[in-house]
Structure formats: structure tokens, C-alpha cells
Enzyme design. Sequence first.
Site, PDB file in Angstrom:
ATOM      1  N   ASN A   1     -14.079 -17.253  64.303  1.00  0.00           N
ATOM      2  CA  ASN A   1     -13.189 -16.757  65.841  1.00  0.00           C
ATOM      3  C   ASN A   1     -14.126 -16.119  66.828  1.00  0.00           C
ATOM      4  O   ASN A   1     -15.659 -15.011  66.521  1.00  0.00           O
ATOM      5  CB  ASN A   1     -12.321 -15.208  65.018  1.00  0.00           C
ATOM      6  CG  ASN A   1     -11.907 -14.583  65.916  1.00  0.00           C
ATOM      7  OD1 ASN A   1     -11.521 -14.231  67.264  1.00  0.00           O
ATOM      8  ND2 ASN A   1     -11.767 -13.309  65.157  1.00  0.00           N
ATOM      9  N   TRP A   2     -14.173 -16.524  67.942  1.00  0.00           N
ATOM     10  CA  TRP A   2     -15.358 -16.576  68.575  1.00  0.00           C
ATOM     11  C   TRP A   2     -14.762 -15.292  69.650  1.00  0.00           C
ATOM     12  O   TRP A   2     -16.148 -14.799  70.499  1.00  0.00           O
ATOM     13  CB  TRP A   2     -15.046 -17.094  70.122  1.00  0.00           C
ATOM     14  CG  TRP A   2     -16.053 -18.818  69.233  1.00  0.00           C
ATOM     15  CD1 TRP A   2     -15.939 -18.983  68.300  1.00  0.00           C
ATOM     16  CD2 TRP A   2     -16.592 -20.205  70.492  1.00  0.00           C
ATOM     17  NE1 TRP A   2     -16.564 -19.867  68.238  1.00  0.00           N
ATOM     18  CE2 TRP A   2     -16.919 -20.922  69.534  1.00  0.00           C
ATOM     19  CE3 TRP A   2     -16.326 -20.128  71.628  1.00  0.00           C
ATOM     20  CZ2 TRP A   2     -16.508 -22.325  70.227  1.00  0.00           C
ATOM     21  CZ3 TRP A   2     -16.998 -21.038  72.148  1.00  0.00           C
ATOM     22  CH2 TRP A   2     -17.039 -22.500  71.199  1.00  0.00           C
ATOM     23  N   LYS A   3     -13.996 -14.555  69.630  1.00  0.00           N
ATOM     24  CA  LYS A   3     -13.530 -13.383  70.411  1.00  0.00           C
ATOM     25  C   LYS A   3     -14.091 -12.957  71.763  1.00  0.00           C
ATOM     26  O   LYS A   3     -14.063 -14.085  71.827  1.00  0.00           O
ATOM     27  CB  LYS A   3     -14.633 -11.964  69.074  1.00  0.00           C
ATOM     28  CG  LYS A   3     -14.295 -11.688  67.826  1.00  0.00           C
ATOM     29  CD  LYS A   3     -14.538 -10.803  66.996  1.00  0.00           C
ATOM     30  CE  LYS A   3     -14.194 -11.154  65.578  1.00  0.00           C
ATOM     31  NZ  LYS A   3     -15.210  -9.654  64.467  1.00  0.00           N
TER      32      LYS A   3
ATOM     33  N   HIS B   1      -5.196  -9.727  63.923  1.00  0.00           N
ATOM     34  CA  HIS B   1      -6.713  -9.380  63.435  1.00  0.00           C
ATOM     35  C   HIS B   1      -6.721  -8.128  63.544  1.00  0.00           C
ATOM     36  O   HIS B   1      -5.942  -6.957  64.673  1.00  0.00           O
ATOM     37  CB  HIS B   1      -7.320 -10.323  64.334  1.00  0.00           C
ATOM     38  CG  HIS B   1      -8.720 -10.286  64.740  1.00  0.00           C
ATOM     39  ND1 HIS B   1      -9.349  -8.877  64.863  1.00  0.00           N
ATOM     40  CD2 HIS B   1     -10.013 -10.622  63.373  1.00  0.00           C
ATOM     41  CE1 HIS B   1     -11.003  -9.029  64.429  1.00  0.00           C
ATOM     42  NE2 HIS B   1     -11.050 -10.361  63.481  1.00  0.00           N
TER      43      HIS B   1
ATOM     44  N   GLU C   1      -8.315  -5.753  64.747  1.00  0.00           N
ATOM     45  CA  GLU C   1      -9.390  -5.629  66.702  1.00  0.00           C
ATOM     46  C   GLU C   1      -7.904  -5.572  67.197  1.00  0.00           C
ATOM     47  O   GLU C   1      -8.049  -4.383  68.281  1.00  0.00           O
ATOM     48  CB  GLU C   1     -10.283  -6.490  66.829  1.00  0.00           C
ATOM     49  CG  GLU C   1     -12.354  -6.330  66.113  1.00  0.00           C
ATOM     50  CD  GLU C   1     -12.865  -7.149  66.094  1.00  0.00           C
ATOM     51  OE1 GLU C   1     -12.366  -8.339  67.010  1.00  0.00           O
ATOM     52  OE2 GLU C   1     -13.661  -7.374  65.293  1.00  0.00           O
TER      53      GLU C   1
ATOM     54  N   GLU D   1      -9.158  -9.749  55.761  1.00  0.00           N
ATOM     55  CA  GLU D   1     -10.144  -9.875  56.172  1.00  0.00           C
ATOM     56  C   GLU D   1     -10.372  -8.046  55.783  1.00  0.00           C
ATOM     57  O   GLU D   1      -9.771  -7.157  56.151  1.00  0.00           O
ATOM     58  CB  GLU D   1      -9.905 -10.016  57.635  1.00  0.00           C
ATOM     59  CG  GLU D   1      -9.939 -11.044  57.953  1.00  0.00           C
ATOM     60  CD  GLU D   1     -10.445 -11.079  59.629  1.00  0.00           C
ATOM     61  OE1 GLU D   1     -11.941 -12.574  59.209  1.00  0.00           O
ATOM     62  OE2 GLU D   1     -10.244 -10.532  60.482  1.00  0.00           O
TER      63      GLU D   1
ATOM     64  N   GLY E   1     -17.849  -7.434  60.618  1.00  0.00           N
ATOM     65  CA  GLY E   1     -18.831  -7.094  62.382  1.00  0.00           C
ATOM     66  C   GLY E   1     -20.114  -6.016  61.755  1.00  0.00           C
ATOM     67  O   GLY E   1     -20.418  -4.874  62.475  1.00  0.00           O
TER      68      GLY E   1
ATOM     69  N   SER F   1     -17.808 -10.467  57.582  1.00  0.00           N
ATOM     70  CA  SER F   1     -19.310 -10.536  57.794  1.00  0.00           C
ATOM     71  C   SER F   1     -19.661 -11.866  56.358  1.00  0.00           C
ATOM     72  O   SER F   1     -20.724 -12.163  55.910  1.00  0.00           O
ATOM     73  CB  SER F   1     -20.045  -9.250  57.302  1.00  0.00           C
ATOM     74  OG  SER F   1     -20.502  -8.392  58.188  1.00  0.00           O
TER      75      SER F   1
ATOM     76  N   GLY G   1     -16.769 -14.804  62.093  1.00  0.00           N
ATOM     77  CA  GLY G   1     -16.842 -13.414  63.265  1.00  0.00           C
ATOM     78  C   GLY G   1     -19.089 -14.200  64.063  1.00  0.00           C
ATOM     79  O   GLY G   1     -18.248 -15.546  64.543  1.00  0.00           O
ATOM     80  N   GLY G   2     -19.165 -13.101  63.819  1.00  0.00           N
ATOM     81  CA  GLY G   2     -20.912 -13.167  64.000  1.00  0.00           C
ATOM     82  C   GLY G   2     -21.154 -14.328  63.948  1.00  0.00           C
ATOM     83  O   GLY G   2     -21.270 -15.549  64.787  1.00  0.00           O
TER      84      GLY G   2
HETATM   85  P1  PGA Z   1     -17.570 -10.796  61.269  1.00  0.00           P
HETATM   86  O1  PGA Z   1     -15.865 -11.186  62.279  1.00  0.00           O
HETATM   87  O2  PGA Z   1     -17.512 -12.246  60.932  1.00  0.00           O
HETATM   88  O3  PGA Z   1     -18.382 -10.919  62.482  1.00  0.00           O
HETATM   89  O4  PGA Z   1     -17.635 -10.022  60.283  1.00  0.00           O
HETATM   90  C1  PGA Z   1     -14.970 -11.711  61.081  1.00  0.00           C
HETATM   91  C2  PGA Z   1     -13.662 -11.563  61.947  1.00  0.00           C
HETATM   92  O5  PGA Z   1     -13.975 -10.952  62.679  1.00  0.00           O
HETATM   93  O6  PGA Z   1     -12.326 -12.489  61.857  1.00  0.00           O
END
Ligand code: PGA
Length: 249
Positions: free
Chosen positions: A9-11, A94, A96, A166, A172, A212, A233-234
Site C-alpha cells: 500500500n503506497w499511500k 483502511h 487511515e 491491521e 506506521g 509495520s 505500507g512503509g
Molecule cells: P505500515 O502500514 O506497514 O507502514 O505500518 C501498513 C498499512 O497501513 O497497510
Amino acid sequence: MRRKIVAGNWKMNMDLAQTESLIDELTRNMPETVADVMIAPTFTSLYRAFQLLRTHKIEVIGQNMHYEDNGAFTGEISAGMLKSVGVNTVILGHSERRAYFGETDEMLAKKVDTAMKHEMEIVFCFGEELEDRKSGNHFQVVESQLKNALFHFPESAWKNIILAYEPVWAIGTGETASPEQAQEMHKFIRETLAAAYSEELANGISILYGGSVKPGNAGEIFSKPDVDGGLIGGAALKAEDFIAIAKSF
Ligand code: PGA
């Protein structure tokens, strides 16, 4: 055998040129893996990503979409628009989106309905906040998120759903759920699905862990019996890390 999946997930990261170069690195270096590999670039890069990956098995997926098919919804993207650029899978729910854009279970139920109507595959995200875990309510919270958005579907619709647990406190933050915590929740999710639907559905559905995940912890998390992969994510923004994670089954 359940499908293994690693989804990036590149956000809101990676402009067009960065998208091109990250995809270039991924296609040159991604080895054969047991997992299906997906990436979710931002909307402005989706079509280019689709073109670049047309003959590659990395799938391009969307990060979000609206539940209406079109109309006066400034800034939004519809299922049909995603499909028109080659995207057939979408991440919904998600944390966020829930936290910063006010997405509720009710809105998510509508989004999931729309994705189903368009025969899209859904990566449905859910997970508890830190207070829920501290107060011991995490199982209850997860169960109600699933029920409110997904349990109105008949069993046959679930073939298009991938679940992504999640825990919000692990996204994050660098803090990962322990492999045992992930396994415990994934097992609970399967039990919940078995009770609401059937053992067959519960055992057949892929449940990803997100929060993470890194090259250093992916192997141990993915080795748990009820964890079928990860939503990353990251670590999905660096080809080397994402590839290492995809290889870690
Ligand atoms: P993260 O994000 O790996 O940076 O914790 C995961 C996600 O939001 O899907």
C-alpha cells in the site's frame, strides 16, 4: 491451499516518475514466489502502473473508491473508473480512511456493495485501536467491524474478499503485533466466520496481517498458521524490502 498474498500500500507516496522507477526495480528483481504480489499506487499513477505491469504478474490495485457510480462527488474516484484503467481489486476500510476521512462501517458496507456489484475483489481492512486492546475489547471491536460491513453478504460473495487485520497501533509506528498476537486474532476471525457462515468459508479465506511488517519480521509473522500474508505500507516503498518480504514465506 489458501492463497498467499503480499500487497504493497503506497499511500500518498510516489509521483509518476517514482512509480515508474520503483516498478522497474520490482519487475527486474522480483523472484518467483508462492505469494500473489499486489501494489497499490496512488490514483494518478494507476494507469501507468497498469501499462508497465500488463505482462507481469504483479497486480495493480486501488487504495480506495467511492460507493456511488458517478456524480457530484468532487475529488472522488468510482469503481468504474478504477476498472477502466485495468484495476480490479480495491483496498477498502483502511484505518487511515476511517480516522482521517470519517469512513464509518455504514459507508464501508456501501463501498463493499459497490465493489461487489462491479465484480471487483476487495482487500478489506479492519483492526482495533490501542485503547481497545488495552481494555481487552479488541476481539469485540474486530468482530463488529466485520459484521457491520460484510456480514450482510451471502457466503457465495466471499470469494471476492481478502481480509487484512491491521491493528491501528501497529500501523506506521514501527511497533508490530507479535506473531502470537497476529495468530490469535486471525484464529479468532476464522472462528467468527465459521460461526456466521461455515468452516469451509473460514478455512478458505486469505487473512493478511498489516502494521509495520518489515523484512526482519515478515518470515515469522507469515509462518503462523492463520496468517496468509501481509499488507505492507512503509516497507513497500523500497524495492529491496518489498521483495525480501515477498520472499519470506
Ligand atoms: P505500515 O502500514 O506497514 O507502514 O505500518 C501498513 C498499512 O497501513 O497497510
